[in-house]
Motif scaffolding. Sequence first.
Motif, PDB file in Angstrom:
ATOM      1  N   GLY A 120       0.828  -1.195   0.000  1.00  0.00           N
ATOM      2  CA  GLY A 120       0.000   0.000   0.000  1.00  0.00           C
ATOM      3  C   GLY A 120       0.864   1.246   0.000  1.00  0.00           C
ATOM      4  O   GLY A 120       1.918   1.279   0.647  1.00  0.00           O
ATOM      5  N   VAL A 135      -8.542   2.408   4.458  1.00  0.00           N
ATOM      6  CA  VAL A 135      -7.693   3.303   5.245  1.00  0.00           C
ATOM      7  C   VAL A 135      -8.530   4.469   5.760  1.00  0.00           C
ATOM      8  O   VAL A 135      -9.535   4.855   5.157  1.00  0.00           O
ATOM      9  CB  VAL A 135      -6.510   3.841   4.408  1.00  0.00           C
ATOM     10  N   ASN A 153       0.578   5.673   0.153  1.00  0.00           N
ATOM     11  CA  ASN A 153      -0.197   6.895   0.304  1.00  0.00           C
ATOM     12  C   ASN A 153       0.151   7.830  -0.850  1.00  0.00           C
ATOM     13  O   ASN A 153       1.253   8.368  -0.914  1.00  0.00           O
ATOM     14  CB  ASN A 153       0.115   7.557   1.647  1.00  0.00           C
ATOM     15  N   THR A 204     -11.545   2.854   0.420  1.00  0.00           N
ATOM     16  CA  THR A 204     -11.340   1.408   0.284  1.00  0.00           C
ATOM     17  C   THR A 204     -10.930   1.084  -1.152  1.00  0.00           C
ATOM     18  O   THR A 204     -11.562   1.551  -2.093  1.00  0.00           O
ATOM     19  CB  THR A 204     -12.618   0.629   0.638  1.00  0.00           C
ATOM     20  N   THR A 247      -5.127   4.564  10.125  1.00  0.00           N
ATOM     21  CA  THR A 247      -5.518   3.178  10.426  1.00  0.00           C
ATOM     22  C   THR A 247      -5.763   2.394   9.138  1.00  0.00           C
ATOM     23  O   THR A 247      -6.098   2.961   8.091  1.00  0.00           O
ATOM     24  CB  THR A 247      -6.794   3.125  11.291  1.00  0.00           C
ATOM     25  N   HIS A 248      -5.628   1.067   9.295  1.00  0.00           N
ATOM     26  CA  HIS A 248      -5.714   0.168   8.140  1.00  0.00           C
ATOM     27  C   HIS A 248      -6.522  -1.071   8.522  1.00  0.00           C
ATOM     28  O   HIS A 248      -6.334  -1.640   9.604  1.00  0.00           O
ATOM     29  CB  HIS A 248      -4.322  -0.280   7.698  1.00  0.00           C
ATOM     30  N   TRP A 283      -8.636  -3.173   1.050  1.00  0.00           N
ATOM     31  CA  TRP A 283      -7.811  -2.464   2.032  1.00  0.00           C
ATOM     32  C   TRP A 283      -8.494  -1.119   2.273  1.00  0.00           C
ATOM     33  O   TRP A 283      -8.603  -0.294   1.384  1.00  0.00           O
ATOM     34  CB  TRP A 283      -6.408  -2.260   1.475  1.00  0.00           C
TER      35      TRP A 283
END
Length: 340
Positions: free
Chosen positions: A115, A172, A117, A181, A125-126, A170
Motif C-alpha cells: 500500500g 484506510v 499513500n 477502500t 488506520t488500516h 484495504w
Amino acid sequence: MTKRKILLSFSITGALLLILFLALMSSSFGVSVQAQPAPDPNQTLPSPGDDGFSQPQAGAANVAPAAAQGLDFKFTKAVTFWHDGQGTDDCNAVNWNNPVLVVDYGDLVRYCYYGKNIGTTTILTHTVFDEGLDAYAMKDSHFEMPPDGDLGFYTRQITITEETVGNAWWQVTDENMNQLTKYRSTLVKVAIRFRGYAFDAMPGDPAPKPKLENVELQLFGWDEGDQMGASPLMTTTSDSNGFWNFYMPDTYDYYRIMATPPDGYVNVDAWAENAAKIDAGTLEWHQPDRSITQNAQFYFGVPTPTPTPTLTPTITPTPTVTPTPPPGMEPGVWLPMVMR
C-alpha cells in the motif's frame, strides 16, 4: 506536570503498542515496511476478479468525499510460491503485474500486499480483509503513513488444494477521519497433469516394450452441458523415449486425449487408471482427481499387409471340329435304301 506526564505516558504507550502490533504481525503474517518493491502507484494492474475502486467515503463529520480532502491510496496485491526463509525474499521477486499463479495440488503460496499513500493527508488506520484467507490480515490497525509513505506485508504459507480466488480490500482512514477502500484480486489455479508413454508394441508384449516417438497427442476439455470443442486446448508430441506430458491449469469437468500415430502405424489400444476408453486412440476423464497425476498409455503397431489372392486360370474349352467330307463326294440328296 501531571498533564505532561500523562501525555508522555500516552506517547510511550502508543509506541509500545505499535511495536507490539508489528511484532504480532510478524509472528502471524510477517510485516515488512520497506522490504516490498514499490510498484508504480499510477499503474492499473490486471486482475481476474473484482478490481474496481470504491468511491471515497466521507468521515463521521459529513464532510466532502475523501478525494476532495486529499486522501488517496494505491493498493497492490500479488501471490507467489512460499519458500523456506523470509517472506521478503518471496515478495521481492514477485511479479506484481501478473495476479495469476499456477500451482500443483498441495503447493504452498503466500500473499503479498503493498500500500502507498498517494494523497496529501496522513493515513492513520488500516483494515485488510482477504477472501483467499477468509480472514482479516489487519483490522483497525494503527500505522501512520504520511504522504508518499508505504507499507508492505505478507502472509505465512497457505496450502492450496483447489482453485482459489483471493478478492481482497484495504480500507484506510486518514487524520480527517475520511475513509477510502481499494480492491485487488488474485487467482491461484491448481493444475492437473496428464502424462504417459507411447509404445510400439501390443499391450500384452513382455517388458521392456519399445517406445514410439512422434505420436501427436491432443488434449480437449469442456464442462457439463457443453460439447467438446473442435480445437484442442493443448497439443504435444511423444519424444524419443515415447514420453508425453500435459500440464493443464484450467479446470473442466471432462478431459479427452486423442493420439494420432506417425505414418506407417495404426492405433492398437489405449489404457489409463481413471479414464474411459472411447476407442483405440482416445481416452476420456470425468472430473479427475487433481491431487494425483493421471497416467495413460497408448499402443501402436504396423499393420500386416493383406496378401493378394492368386487367381485360378480359366480353362478355355477345345472347339468341336466338323469333319470335312472326302473329295468327290459332293453332298446331294440322300434317299433311304430299300432292300428287296
